[in-house]
Design an enzyme around this catalytic site. Structure first.
Site, mmCIF file in Angstrom:
data_model
loop_
_atom_site.group_PDB
_atom_site.id
_atom_site.type_symbol
_atom_site.label_atom_id
_atom_site.label_comp_id
_atom_site.label_asym_id
_atom_site.label_seq_id
_atom_site.Cartn_x
_atom_site.Cartn_y
_atom_site.Cartn_z
ATOM 1 N N HIS A 206 0.808 -1.225 0.000
ATOM 2 C CA HIS A 206 0.000 0.000 0.000
ATOM 3 C C HIS A 206 0.842 1.278 0.000
ATOM 4 O O HIS A 206 0.474 2.268 -0.596
ATOM 5 C CB HIS A 206 -1.014 0.006 1.154
ATOM 6 C CG HIS A 206 -0.422 -0.036 2.528
ATOM 7 N ND1 HIS A 206 -0.030 -1.216 3.116
ATOM 8 C CD2 HIS A 206 -0.146 0.949 3.421
ATOM 9 C CE1 HIS A 206 0.446 -0.954 4.324
ATOM 10 N NE2 HIS A 206 0.391 0.351 4.540
ATOM 11 N N ASP A 207 1.990 1.268 0.679
ATOM 12 C CA ASP A 207 2.788 2.498 0.772
ATOM 13 C C ASP A 207 4.078 2.435 -0.033
ATOM 14 O O ASP A 207 5.019 3.195 0.247
ATOM 15 C CB ASP A 207 3.124 2.796 2.248
ATOM 16 C CG ASP A 207 2.120 3.776 2.851
ATOM 17 O OD1 ASP A 207 1.395 4.444 2.081
ATOM 18 O OD2 ASP A 207 2.067 3.860 4.093
ATOM 19 N N LYS A 210 6.037 5.518 -1.244
ATOM 20 C CA LYS A 210 6.875 6.381 -0.395
ATOM 21 C C LYS A 210 8.334 6.349 -0.838
ATOM 22 O O LYS A 210 9.108 7.236 -0.507
ATOM 23 C CB LYS A 210 6.760 5.953 1.067
ATOM 24 C CG LYS A 210 5.457 6.416 1.705
ATOM 25 C CD LYS A 210 5.491 6.171 3.188
ATOM 26 C CE LYS A 210 4.205 6.634 3.840
ATOM 27 N NZ LYS A 210 4.106 6.115 5.219
ATOM 28 N N HIS A 235 2.501 9.953 -2.912
ATOM 29 C CA HIS A 235 2.969 8.556 -2.772
ATOM 30 C C HIS A 235 1.914 7.574 -3.293
ATOM 31 O O HIS A 235 2.242 6.472 -3.707
ATOM 32 C CB HIS A 235 3.392 8.247 -1.328
ATOM 33 C CG HIS A 235 2.272 7.949 -0.369
ATOM 34 N ND1 HIS A 235 1.617 8.928 0.342
ATOM 35 C CD2 HIS A 235 1.707 6.777 0.005
ATOM 36 C CE1 HIS A 235 0.697 8.359 1.113
ATOM 37 N NE2 HIS A 235 0.735 7.062 0.925
ATOM 38 N N HIS A 285 -5.792 4.058 -0.946
ATOM 39 C CA HIS A 285 -5.906 3.729 0.479
ATOM 40 C C HIS A 285 -6.041 4.950 1.391
ATOM 41 O O HIS A 285 -6.305 4.799 2.579
ATOM 42 C CB HIS A 285 -4.743 2.836 0.934
ATOM 43 C CG HIS A 285 -3.402 3.501 0.981
ATOM 44 N ND1 HIS A 285 -2.667 3.769 -0.153
ATOM 45 C CD2 HIS A 285 -2.647 3.944 2.019
ATOM 46 C CE1 HIS A 285 -1.526 4.339 0.184
ATOM 47 N NE2 HIS A 285 -1.486 4.462 1.500
ATOM 48 N N ASP A 314 -4.867 -0.589 7.980
ATOM 49 C CA ASP A 314 -3.652 0.228 8.051
ATOM 50 C C ASP A 314 -3.719 1.210 9.230
ATOM 51 O O ASP A 314 -2.775 1.319 10.019
ATOM 52 C CB ASP A 314 -3.516 0.997 6.718
ATOM 53 C CG ASP A 314 -2.196 1.746 6.608
ATOM 54 O OD1 ASP A 314 -1.198 1.285 7.206
ATOM 55 O OD2 ASP A 314 -2.161 2.778 5.903
#
Ligand SMILES: [Fe+2]
Ligand SMILES: [Fe+2]
Length: 384
Positions: A206-207, A210, A235, A285, A314
């Site tokens: 999901h991240d 970044k 991101h 998200h 999350d």
């Protein structure tokens, strides 16, 4: 190894003559005789046989019924049956073949013919058994390869997800836990096992976007300026692009790499449902149920379900875990904060499924605590 043959006839005279005649085959065959279909059926359940010779007409349970029972029973279905019929039993002969008899012999039995037919059905059975075994071996091998591939894929996905976490100094098992919580919520929502498995693999990314945010913003001590916040929000789109940029495909490289195993013109499947779901999660998200999230301000059901699920998982894990800039919140406090944003941040239905799966989520949290080396856990299948 001797072949076991069961011979069934209600006429003791015939059994006797068969016993004497087949005696000379004693070094290849071990013979059992039954004087009725019921006792033959018992024998078939008690021991394993390589062939059965059965009379059609017997008092009580007949040869056809015995054949029918054998066909309906897993254990006896593969045993070839030679039926003994009268010359004029044309209709019965047809029925016997339809029911699965492998061969037919006229009565009175020509012994040389019986031996030849028995040899032939035993050979056929050997071939069929060999084929079945080869098939079983192949199925096991394919399953093993499938599992190895799934494990390797999970390993790569989780390590990639962790790579993004290293950037903002959140090390540990956050991304793996988010994958497992998401799967538990999806199960509670009644979504299909295939969807749950995909979510387990897709959520840890999901991240991933970044990776594309400069350190000066990602690691900044103190509040972000409006301009910095705008960059930080990117991101989501960066993540989507990393995962699913269609202009960047490894397909030609793959074809070159595995050319020996691929038929001409047979390339890899270009769509990958796990990566497509991961891209959707990376992009969405941070959307909020009321439309006040980012990057596209989607609202309600416009937000893909997988992203609504990961949003809950999350936030829960972020609030309840230690962060470099603040200590972990208690579970009570975490749940209270989350309950306060149901209908604004969270999809109420997804949030309900989350609270209903709390017992399982607590288990996952304990099993995948930050100190745990998660990769042996994944390998053992405990987490999945
Ligand atoms: Fe994020
Ligand atoms: Fe996260």
């Amino acid at each position: 190894m001797k072949k076991h043959i069961l011979i069934v006839d209600d006429d003791e005279g015939i059994l006797d003559s068969l016993r004497r005649a087949l005696h000379r085959c004693g070094d290849q065959w071990s013979l059992t005789f039954a004087s009725g279909a019921e006792s033959a059926w018992q024998q078939l359940l008690d021991a394993s046989y390589d062939a059965v010779v059965a009379d059609v007409r017997m008092p009580g349970l007949g040869g056809m019924e015995l054949l029918e029972r054998m066909q309906q029973t897993e254990r006896t279905r593969g045993v070839p049956v030679v039926m003994l019929t009268g010359d004029d039993d044309r209709e019965l002969k047809g029925q016997a073949l339809e029911l699965g008899a492998m061969d037919l012999l006229n009565k009175p039995v020509d012994l040389r013919e019986l031996i030849a037919r028995l040899r032939s059905v035993l050979r056929l059975k050997d071939n069929l058994d060999g084929l079945r075994e080869a098939n079983d071996r192949l199925e096991k091998k394919v399953l093993r390869q499938d599992l190895d591939l799934a494990h390797s894929r999970m390993n790569v996905v989780c390590r990639l997800g962790m790579a993004a976490e290293y950037r903002d100094e959140v090390t540990g098992n956050h991304v793996v836990r988010v994958g497992c919580y998401s799967r538990a919520i999806a199960a509670q929502l009644g979504l299909s096992p295939a969807y749950q498995q995909m979510l387990l693999l897709a959520a840890p990314l999901h991240d991933i976007g970044k990776i594309g945010i400069p350190d000066s913003i990602l690691l900044k001590d103190g509040p972000l300026s409006d301009a910095e916040w705008t960059i930080m929000q990117r991101h989501c789109e960066i993540g989507e692009r990393i995962i699913c940029d269609r202009s960047k495909t490894v397909a030609p490289l793959f074809v070159e790499w595995r050319a020996d195993e691929l038929a001409a013109g047979d390339g890899p499947d270009s769509s990958d449902p796990v990566l497509e779901m991961a891209a959707s999660i990376a992009l969405n998200h941070h959307e909020w149920w009321d439309g006040s999230g980012y990057p596209r301000r989607l609202a309600g059901a416009q937000i893909p379900l997988e992203a609504r699920i990961v949003a809950v998982a999350d936030v829960f894990d972020a609030l309840i875990s230690n962060r470099p800039y603040r200590p972990a919140r208690s579970e009570e406090e975490t749940l209270l904060i989350m309950a306060g944003t149901v209908g604004t941040h969270f999809d109420p239905q997804v949030h309900r499924a989350f609270t209903q799966s709390l017992a399982q989520i607590r288990d996952i949290r304990a099993k995948l605590a930050d100190e745990v080396d998660v990769f042996p856990v994944i390998a053992e299948g405990v987490a999945v």
